[in-house]
Design a protein around this motif. Structure first.
Motif, PDB file in Angstrom:
ATOM      1  N   THR A  85       0.818  -1.201   0.000  1.00 27.88           N
ATOM      2  CA  THR A  85       0.000   0.000   0.000  1.00 27.88           C
ATOM      3  C   THR A  85       0.859   1.261   0.000  1.00 27.88           C
ATOM      4  O   THR A  85       2.097   1.190  -0.059  1.00 27.88           O
ATOM      5  N   ASP A  86       0.193   2.390   0.047  1.00 31.29           N
ATOM      6  CA  ASP A  86       0.866   3.684   0.178  1.00 31.29           C
ATOM      7  C   ASP A  86       0.890   4.034   1.661  1.00 31.29           C
ATOM      8  O   ASP A  86      -0.145   4.340   2.250  1.00 31.29           O
ATOM      9  N   MET A  87       2.054   3.982   2.272  1.00 26.06           N
ATOM     10  CA  MET A  87       2.174   4.235   3.701  1.00 26.06           C
ATOM     11  C   MET A  87       2.470   5.694   4.034  1.00 26.06           C
ATOM     12  O   MET A  87       2.269   6.120   5.169  1.00 26.06           O
ATOM     13  N   SER A  88       2.937   6.455   3.040  1.00 20.43           N
ATOM     14  CA  SER A  88       3.415   7.787   3.379  1.00 20.43           C
ATOM     15  C   SER A  88       3.039   8.875   2.376  1.00 20.43           C
ATOM     16  O   SER A  88       3.339  10.048   2.585  1.00 20.43           O
ATOM     17  N   GLY A  89       2.378   8.502   1.281  1.00 19.01           N
ATOM     18  CA  GLY A  89       2.069   9.463   0.228  1.00 19.01           C
ATOM     19  C   GLY A  89       0.638   9.950   0.245  1.00 19.01           C
ATOM     20  O   GLY A  89      -0.036   9.948   1.277  1.00 19.01           O
ATOM     21  N   LEU A  90       0.145  10.333  -0.931  1.00 18.35           N
ATOM     22  CA  LEU A  90      -1.160  10.972  -1.023  1.00 18.35           C
ATOM     23  C   LEU A  90      -2.332  10.027  -0.773  1.00 18.35           C
ATOM     24  O   LEU A  90      -3.458  10.472  -0.579  1.00 18.35           O
ATOM     25  N   TYR A  91      -2.094   8.702  -0.759  1.00 17.72           N
ATOM     26  CA  TYR A  91      -3.162   7.742  -0.510  1.00 17.72           C
ATOM     27  C   TYR A  91      -3.040   7.054   0.853  1.00 17.72           C
ATOM     28  O   TYR A  91      -3.744   6.084   1.130  1.00 17.72           O
ATOM     29  N   ALA A  92      -2.142   7.542   1.698  1.00 10.14           N
ATOM     30  CA  ALA A  92      -1.875   6.862   2.975  1.00 10.14           C
ATOM     31  C   ALA A  92      -3.104   6.787   3.874  1.00 10.14           C
ATOM     32  O   ALA A  92      -3.307   5.796   4.587  1.00 10.14           O
ATOM     33  N   GLY A 146     -15.049  17.133 -14.092  1.00  6.97           N
ATOM     34  CA  GLY A 146     -14.854  15.792 -13.562  1.00  6.97           C
ATOM     35  C   GLY A 146     -13.437  15.610 -13.056  1.00  6.97           C
ATOM     36  O   GLY A 146     -12.471  15.817 -13.795  1.00  6.97           O
ATOM     37  N   LEU A 147     -13.308  15.250 -11.794  1.00  9.74           N
ATOM     38  CA  LEU A 147     -11.995  15.063 -11.182  1.00  9.74           C
ATOM     39  C   LEU A 147     -11.610  13.589 -11.267  1.00  9.74           C
ATOM     40  O   LEU A 147     -12.016  12.774 -10.441  1.00  9.74           O
ATOM     41  N   ALA A 148     -10.844  13.256 -12.295  1.00 11.53           N
ATOM     42  CA  ALA A 148     -10.393  11.872 -12.495  1.00 11.53           C
ATOM     43  C   ALA A 148      -9.067  11.678 -11.767  1.00 11.53           C
ATOM     44  O   ALA A 148      -8.034  11.374 -12.363  1.00 11.53           O
ATOM     45  N   ASN A 149      -9.117  11.893 -10.462  1.00 10.69           N
ATOM     46  CA  ASN A 149      -7.938  11.735  -9.604  1.00 10.69           C
ATOM     47  C   ASN A 149      -8.418  11.219  -8.254  1.00 10.69           C
ATOM     48  O   ASN A 149      -9.597  10.886  -8.099  1.00 10.69           O
ATOM     49  N   ALA A 150      -7.538  11.162  -7.277  1.00 13.95           N
ATOM     50  CA  ALA A 150      -7.939  10.601  -5.983  1.00 13.95           C
ATOM     51  C   ALA A 150      -7.037  11.117  -4.876  1.00 13.95           C
ATOM     52  O   ALA A 150      -5.986  11.709  -5.118  1.00 13.95           O
ATOM     53  N   GLY A 151      -7.466  10.880  -3.630  1.00 21.94           N
ATOM     54  CA  GLY A 151      -6.663  11.213  -2.462  1.00 21.94           C
ATOM     55  C   GLY A 151      -6.319  12.680  -2.375  1.00 21.94           C
ATOM     56  O   GLY A 151      -7.162  13.561  -2.582  1.00 21.94           O
ATOM     57  N   GLY A 152      -5.049  12.967  -2.089  1.00 19.35           N
ATOM     58  CA  GLY A 152      -4.594  14.349  -1.933  1.00 19.35           C
ATOM     59  C   GLY A 152      -4.784  15.180  -3.184  1.00 19.35           C
ATOM     60  O   GLY A 152      -5.014  16.390  -3.109  1.00 19.35           O
ATOM     61  N   ASP A 153      -4.694  14.568  -4.369  1.00 15.51           N
ATOM     62  CA  ASP A 153      -4.922  15.315  -5.610  1.00 15.51           C
ATOM     63  C   ASP A 153      -6.364  15.820  -5.692  1.00 15.51           C
ATOM     64  O   ASP A 153      -6.614  16.939  -6.149  1.00 15.51           O
ATOM     65  N   THR A 154      -7.305  14.993  -5.256  1.00 15.97           N
ATOM     66  CA  THR A 154      -8.708  15.406  -5.287  1.00 15.97           C
ATOM     67  C   THR A 154      -8.970  16.535  -4.296  1.00 15.97           C
ATOM     68  O   THR A 154      -9.604  17.542  -4.633  1.00 15.97           O
ATOM     69  N   THR A 155      -8.491  16.376  -3.075  1.00 11.95           N
ATOM     70  CA  THR A 155      -8.752  17.416  -2.060  1.00 11.95           C
ATOM     71  C   THR A 155      -8.080  18.728  -2.440  1.00 11.95           C
ATOM     72  O   THR A 155      -8.669  19.805  -2.281  1.00 11.95           O
ATOM     73  N   ASN A 156      -6.869  18.664  -2.973  1.00 12.07           N
ATOM     74  CA  ASN A 156      -6.182  19.887  -3.386  1.00 12.07           C
ATOM     75  C   ASN A 156      -6.904  20.582  -4.535  1.00 12.07           C
ATOM     76  O   ASN A 156      -7.031  21.809  -4.549  1.00 12.07           O
ATOM     77  N   ASP A 203      -4.816  -4.938  -0.742  1.00 11.39           N
ATOM     78  CA  ASP A 203      -4.891  -3.486  -0.900  1.00 11.39           C
ATOM     79  C   ASP A 203      -4.386  -3.063  -2.270  1.00 11.39           C
ATOM     80  O   ASP A 203      -5.149  -2.871  -3.188  1.00 11.39           O
ATOM     81  N   VAL A 204      -3.085  -2.880  -2.447  1.00 14.09           N
ATOM     82  CA  VAL A 204      -2.435  -2.536  -3.720  1.00 14.09           C
ATOM     83  C   VAL A 204      -2.976  -1.228  -4.310  1.00 14.09           C
ATOM     84  O   VAL A 204      -3.253  -1.149  -5.505  1.00 14.09           O
ATOM     85  N   LEU A 205      -3.136  -0.221  -3.446  1.00  9.45           N
ATOM     86  CA  LEU A 205      -3.506   1.111  -3.913  1.00  9.45           C
ATOM     87  C   LEU A 205      -2.601   1.556  -5.055  1.00  9.45           C
ATOM     88  O   LEU A 205      -1.387   1.368  -4.988  1.00  9.45           O
ATOM     89  N   ASN A 206      -3.178   2.170  -6.062  1.00  2.00           N
ATOM     90  CA  ASN A 206      -2.490   2.692  -7.242  1.00  2.00           C
ATOM     91  C   ASN A 206      -2.595   1.686  -8.383  1.00  2.00           C
ATOM     92  O   ASN A 206      -2.052   0.581  -8.327  1.00  2.00           O
ATOM     93  N   SER A 207      -3.293   2.093  -9.441  1.00  2.46           N
ATOM     94  CA  SER A 207      -3.553   1.196 -10.568  1.00  2.46           C
ATOM     95  C   SER A 207      -2.285   0.810 -11.324  1.00  2.46           C
ATOM     96  O   SER A 207      -2.155  -0.329 -11.784  1.00  2.46           O
ATOM     97  N   GLY A 208      -1.344   1.745 -11.468  1.00  2.00           N
ATOM     98  CA  GLY A 208      -0.097   1.424 -12.141  1.00  2.00           C
ATOM     99  C   GLY A 208       0.659   0.325 -11.418  1.00  2.00           C
ATOM    100  O   GLY A 208       1.192  -0.600 -12.038  1.00  2.00           O
ATOM    101  N   VAL A 209       0.682   0.425 -10.082  1.00  2.00           N
ATOM    102  CA  VAL A 209       1.330  -0.602  -9.274  1.00  2.00           C
ATOM    103  C   VAL A 209       0.581  -1.921  -9.391  1.00  2.00           C
ATOM    104  O   VAL A 209       1.180  -2.988  -9.591  1.00  2.00           O
ATOM    105  N   ALA A 210      -0.737  -1.864  -9.270  1.00  2.00           N
ATOM    106  CA  ALA A 210      -1.543  -3.090  -9.279  1.00  2.00           C
ATOM    107  C   ALA A 210      -1.427  -3.847 -10.599  1.00  2.00           C
ATOM    108  O   ALA A 210      -1.331  -5.078 -10.610  1.00  2.00           O
ATOM    109  N   LEU A 211      -1.432  -3.138 -11.717  1.00  2.00           N
ATOM    110  CA  LEU A 211      -1.327  -3.799 -13.017  1.00  2.00           C
ATOM    111  C   LEU A 211       0.037  -4.476 -13.181  1.00  2.00           C
ATOM    112  O   LEU A 211       0.144  -5.541 -13.797  1.00  2.00           O
ATOM    113  N   ALA A 212       1.074  -3.867 -12.604  1.00  2.00           N
ATOM    114  CA  ALA A 212       2.409  -4.470 -12.660  1.00  2.00           C
ATOM    115  C   ALA A 212       2.516  -5.662 -11.708  1.00  2.00           C
ATOM    116  O   ALA A 212       3.045  -6.716 -12.071  1.00  2.00           O
TER     117      ALA A 212
END
Length: 406
Positions: free
Chosen positions: A35-42, A224-234, A101-110
């Motif tokens: 998972t993301d332990m320290s970034g925008l999806y933590a 339309g906000l096609a983003n998530a986590g900190g990017d969405t709130t910002n 978990d595997v948050l982040n689609s780029g990570v999950a697909l890999a």
């Protein structure tokens, strides 16, 4: 000679039988929370997903029956190469059975490719790309909670029907954002809307001013906000500074979590519409689990739908292994059995896993309450509508996954 052959065959059969019996009785499980332990999806996954996994182990009751279950965790840093390196280490050296978990689609697909190669299991509750159970499906993957098709189908269609028939996208520039914009574009145009444009922004952006100015200039009814986590709130906070909503445009959070609403505050978030498949205050079952979770959570927050999905997915996995009499460590075989078994838990209710690995359950369209409507901490949502499980996700008739028989 016949006696020798018969004896040899009997000996071989006994050896195979003994091996199979020993295999079936293996009651060890190792779970890796990637998972993301320290970034925008933590706040969406992070340590909360590890807690959810630990609670699933406890609630399964398997350890009291002699099973040995370990939970480990790692930060993929939202980098596919870090995710795949960690996963290989886990599967080859640590003998991890299931990655969650595997948050982040780029990570999950890999990571999906590694898990498939090694015949392990991925129960994904964090990544959103619908490709995980469509064009890039795998017999070793189960996709829990939500995906870009469902989010687009629910939120996009509802907003077009409510008059939001012109759209402009702010899109995170990686696999997830591309999939979410693609699937929402399909849903919007199918419902009679039109797309006026889009702009891509880097992951984990701090300045959205140039992107928001383009959205404002488009005069689209819906941004339309096609983003998530900190990017969405910002992007939502900065959109308020630019007066986008006051100017008559509406923001559509295509993927939002309760942690995002909490970060924004009701003054900023009020009136936002978005889709989730879990909310802590949905019913008695969700409330009971969320109370236990928040009491043990470091920030005392209720679970996000990603964290709830880690718990729910593992509970079904544990039930399946118990029914099989042990852990064969054969990922594809276990996932096949998971698909045969109806799902049922207090967090997502009754559901099923389709042949493509897509777990289906109802989806809920929520609206964020006004500050005056909230009755206490974390009382943020009001239910606007419910999409039944069989309508929420991509129909199998539209699937290109080779696991789906036509």
């Amino acid at each position: 000679m016949k006696n020798m052959i018969s004896a040899l065959m009997l000996s071989t059969a006994l050896m195979i039988g003994a091996g199979t019996s020993a295999f079936a009785q293996d009651k060890t499980i190792k779970i890796g929370n990637l998972t993301d332990m320290s970034g925008l999806y933590a706040d969406v996954g992070g340590p909360g997903s590890t807690l959810a996994a630990q609670m699933a182990v406890e609630d399964s009751g398997l350890t009291k029956k002699g099973w040995k279950i370990d939970v480990i965790a790692a930060d993929h840093q939202n980098k596919p190469d870090v995710g795949t390196t960690t996963t290989r280490q886990w599967l080859d050296v640590e003998k991890v059975d299931v990655v969650v978990d595997v948050l982040n689609s780029g990570v999950a697909l890999a990571v999906k490719n590694v898990v498939t190669e090694k015949n392990a299991i991925m129960i994904n509750s964090g990544a959103a790309s619908s490709d995980l159970t469509n064009s890039q499906c795998s017999p070793n993957v189960v996709h829990w909670v939500y995906d870009t098709y469902m989010l687009a189908n629910s939120t996009g269609t509802a907003l077009v029907k409510a008059g939001g028939d012109s759209w402009f996208f702010l899109t995170a520039d990686y696999a997830f954002g591309a999939a979410l914009e693609r699937d929402t574009t399909t849903a919007v145009t199918k419902a009679g809307g039109k797309i006026l444009g889009s702009v891509k922004h880097p992951l984990n952006s701090s300045d959205f001013s140039s992107f928001l100015l383009q959205a404002q200039a488009s005069k689209a009814k819906i941004v339309g906000l096609a983003n998530a986590g900190g990017d969405t709130t910002n992007s939502i906070k900065q959109a308020a500074e630019f007066g986008i909503v006051k100017g008559g445009q509406r923001l559509a959070g295509l993927l939002m979590f309760i942690s995002d609403v909490n970060s924004l505050g009701l003054n900023v978030a009020q009136g936002l519409n978005f889709t989730e498949t879990f909310y802590w205050d949905l019913n008695d079952g969700t409330r009971a689990f969320s109370k236990r979770f928040s009491e043990r959570s470091k920030n005392k927050a209720p679970p996000t739908m990603v964290q709830a999905g880690v718990y729910s997915g593992l509970m079904h996995y544990f039930k399946t292994l118990e029914a099989m009499g042990g852990n064969s460590h054969d990922g594809a075989k276990i996932v096949a059995k998971m698909k045969e078994t109806p799902t049922d838990d207090p967090l997502f209710g009754k559901g099923s896993i389709q042949p493509n690995g897509r777990k289906i359950h109802p989806a809920y369209l929520f609206e964020v309450k006004k500050p005056s409507e909230s009755k206490g901490p974390w009382d943020y949502y009001k239910l606007v509508g419910t999409t039944p499980a069989e309508q929420a996700f991509r129909p199998l008739s539209e699937s290109v996954c080779p696991l789906v028989k036509k």
